[in-house]
Enzyme design. Structure first.
Site, PDB file in Angstrom:
ATOM      1  N   GLU A 244      39.190  41.922  44.485  1.00  0.00           N
ATOM      2  CA  GLU A 244      37.863  41.848  45.098  1.00  0.00           C
ATOM      3  C   GLU A 244      37.684  43.076  45.983  1.00  0.00           C
ATOM      4  O   GLU A 244      38.021  43.070  47.159  1.00  0.00           O
ATOM      5  CB  GLU A 244      37.681  40.576  45.926  1.00  0.00           C
ATOM      6  CG  GLU A 244      37.592  39.301  45.120  1.00  0.00           C
ATOM      7  CD  GLU A 244      37.228  38.089  45.974  1.00  0.00           C
ATOM      8  OE1 GLU A 244      36.933  38.273  47.186  1.00  0.00           O
ATOM      9  OE2 GLU A 244      37.245  36.966  45.455  1.00  0.00           O
TER      10      GLU A 244
ATOM     11  N   GLU B 260      42.467  32.460  46.624  1.00  0.00           N
ATOM     12  CA  GLU B 260      42.735  32.776  48.033  1.00  0.00           C
ATOM     13  C   GLU B 260      43.352  31.574  48.761  1.00  0.00           C
ATOM     14  O   GLU B 260      42.961  31.222  49.872  1.00  0.00           O
ATOM     15  CB  GLU B 260      41.455  33.233  48.728  1.00  0.00           C
ATOM     16  CG  GLU B 260      40.913  34.535  48.156  1.00  0.00           C
ATOM     17  CD  GLU B 260      39.655  35.018  48.840  1.00  0.00           C
ATOM     18  OE1 GLU B 260      38.854  34.171  49.277  1.00  0.00           O
ATOM     19  OE2 GLU B 260      39.462  36.247  48.950  1.00  0.00           O
TER      20      GLU B 260
END
Length: 640
Positions: free
Chosen positions: A266, A186
């Protein structure tokens, strides 16, 4: 359909639109022409779940992985926490609960593929201490992570030199079960937005793993996050939770990968808990519906988390969302498998959805692990922290004119005691004051050994004192977990600035880095089964006790009636932080693998604020998650 070539290995190969495929060779590739993955040349879709081996005791790994396999998953997603394996610079640990190789062996044995996320940064609500503190020192750049700073890159490369040779033989194309590897984590959420840094990592992974492994990135599904988190040569994936329109949720990925498989790396099955806030939960129906919508689109999905587990010891991290938000010891996450690894209603809802898209394994789901309520265990006060400094800090104190951080005294976790003396008589109450954000994270204040109260990050930063000149002033400072996400990643601990008494700076400090874990592991303080109620009171102190089981060593949950805040060890193992007065978590999970069925089980508590008049703990056969007391208002919140 393609051009066949013969390689020196004697393999007949075909050059197809999605890449070169060799007869008898193993491959895992992106097929851009048909918007899918191909495994050994055949279209493939993974349905995966996240599990963190660092949050599950090694004896339970097989049980959790088997339950994931029986849920219909064909893959698991796994983080590798760098600081868990390199506790000191150049010192590596892959043994016991850190035995990554054994964990990966179990995944292969159970027929699960692996999506590996080795970082070097992982987030994961994991304590952000750098390996051996080598990358966070008083002289560090304020943002040393995830950048081209030479010291950081050297540390990263050294770590990858150790880790990736262990991984390479396990790659799918090399006969293993690792199908893809995430580069960074991320990165689009980090402020640097440094493409040269990502290029450095891409080259580092390619050099050490070869040209064939599928490398990818994961970012939130917004244009801003994807802009800084993606790089040519790394396949772009996104993350998001349940919502009404999964096509729209995947749209940002299509801006960066117009062709190729849709991937949600995710898919949030729940959420984490913060101390002082209600226990997070999500609807099994909504989670299952969102999964079905994605699978109907042909998407690949990893569920984060499938089992959350426990932040044992000091490993829970923190967020910064307008204020410091430490994460609870439990990482239950309201996941399909509970913190204790038990199947939930959510798991069976997910399993039903998966069964609509691919065959489920035959046989029953393994049952919940047995639990036992061992009951009431009396504890006895062994001594106050100030009385035990020779044991807790055998190397003695460090002298400094002004306070030093945890990092400056090479203390990664836990507690540091700061000691000075009042410079003058203070007959009228005078404020002991700390500048904003300079106490990280809680300081327990004592004057001549008497507990006065606490100073707390984003909370009370002034405490009125009275005393004579020369009175001993002690502050026991606790690290509650470093910030692990966003722009506040350099989260120093301890007293970060000078304290003042009635506006006069305090100086001439003795600084004691406490090693409570080593003292407990050595078997001191000695356990006792003497009567409860001995000299309990206010301030930091150690309490001990012992109990025997009725011939079983089953999982259990320990409750802390009347206790305030502290740390628990059982048989020398650091179970984690308890904080029932703040909540929401009221019990700590104790795996049966920590217990003895035949010998006494030793309990050590470090209570930081105040013990009950008759100190004891209570072992239950179920967890209590959902009672929260507001830190500021003191009112109890009971979420629906």
């Amino acid at each position: 359909r393609g051009r066949f070539v013969r390689l020196g290995l004697g393999l007949e190969c075909s050059q197809l639109p999605w890449g070169q495929v060799c007869a008898g060779a193993r491959s895992f590739q992106v097929d851009y022409a048909h918007d899918c993955f191909r495994k050994d040349g055949t279209p493939f879709r993974y349905i995966s779940g996240s599990i963190h081996y660092a949050r599950v005791p090694r004896p339970a790994w097989r049980d959790r992985l088997l339950k994931m396999y029986m849920s219909g998953l064909n893959a698991v997603q796994v983080y590798v926490p760098w600081n868990y394996h390199e506790p000191l610079p150049g010192v590596y640990d892959f043994s016991g609960d850190r035995d990554l190789g054994h964990f990966l062996d179990l995944t292969a044995e159970l027929g699960l593929l692996v999506i590996l996320r080795p970082g070097p940064y992982i987030c994961a609500e994991w304590e952000m201490v750098r390996a051996g503190q080598g990358l966070l020192s008083p002289e560090s750049d304020p943002s040393p992570l995830m950048s081209l700073l030479p010291d950081y890159l050297q540390a990263v490369d050294s770590w990858l030199d150790v880790l990736l040779p262990r991984i390479k033989p396990r790659l799918y194309q090399n006969g293993g079960n690792i199908i893809s590897i995430q580069v960074e984590n991320e990165y689009g959420s980090y402020s640097a937005c440094d493409y040269d840094y990502l290029r450095h990592l891409l080259a580092a992974f390619r050099t050490r793993l070869g040209p064939d492994v599928l490398l990818f990135t994961t970012d939130g599904n917004s244009a801003a996050e994807l802009r800084c988190g993606t790089l040519q040569g790394l396949y772009t994936t996104v993350d998001f939770g349940p919502g009404p329109n999964v096509t729209a949720a995947f749209a940002p990925q299509r801006l960066y990968e117009p062709k190729g498989p849709l991937v949600n790396s995710e898919y949030y099955t729940g959420w984490l808990d913060y101390w002082g806030e209600p226990h997070a939960s999500s609807s099994p129906v909504q989670v299952a519906r969102g999964l079905q919508d994605m699978l109907q689109l042909g998407a690949n999905v990893n569920m984060y988390m499938f089992q959350g587990g426990t932040n044992f010891g000091y490993w829970s991290g923190a967020d910064y969302k307008g204020c410091y938000k430490p994460v609870t010891t439990s990482y239950d996450y309201d996941a399909p498998l509970s913190e204790a690894g038990d199947p939930t209603e959510k798991l069976f809802a997910i399993r039903t959805v998966i069964g609509k898209f691919q065959p489920l394994p035959e046989g029953p789901m393994p049952p919940a692990t047995p639990k036992y309520a061992y009951g009431h265990v009396p504890l006895r006060k062994q001594g106050e922290v100030l009385e035990l400094l020779d044991v807790l800090c055998p190397g003695g104190p460090i002298r400094s004119q002004f306070p030093l951080t945890f990092e400056a005294v090479k203390q990664a976790h836990g507690f540091v005691l700061y000691r000075t003396r009042l410079p003058r008589d203070v007959w009228d109450p005078a404020p002991l004051s700390a500048p904003p954000n300079s106490v990280c994270d809680r300081a327990y204040v004592l004057l001549n050994g008497e507990y006065q109260g606490r100073l707390e990050r984003d909370g009370q930063m002034t405490l009125n004192l009275t005393g004579q000149a020369g009175a001993r002033l002690d502050l026991l400072v606790e690290n509650m977990g470093r910030i692990n996400f966003g722009v506040n990643a350099s989260d120093f601990k301890g007293l970060l600035q000078n304290l003042s008494l009635d506006s006069a700076l305090l100086s001439d400090w003795l600084i004691y880095p406490l090693d409570v874990d080593s003292a407990v592991t050595r078997g001191w303080p000695l356990p006792t089964t003497q009567a409860e109620g001995s000299r309990a009171g206010l301030g930091p102190a150690l309490y001990t006790g012992a109990f025997q089981t009725p011939g079983v060593a089953w999982d259990t949950f320990v409750k802390f009636p009347g206790w305030s805040k502290g740390q628990l060890w059982i048989n020398g193992f650091n179970v984690g932080r308890y904080w029932p007065v703040r909540g929401p978590q009221q019990t700590l999970f104790v795996p049966g693998s920590l217990l003895s069925a035949s010998a006494p089980n030793n309990i050590t508590l470090l209570e930081l604020e105040g013990a009950p008049p008759r100190p004891f703990v209570l072992f239950l056969d179920r967890p209590l998650f959902n009672q929260t007391v507001s830190a500021r208002a003191g009112t109890e919140l009971r979420p629906p």
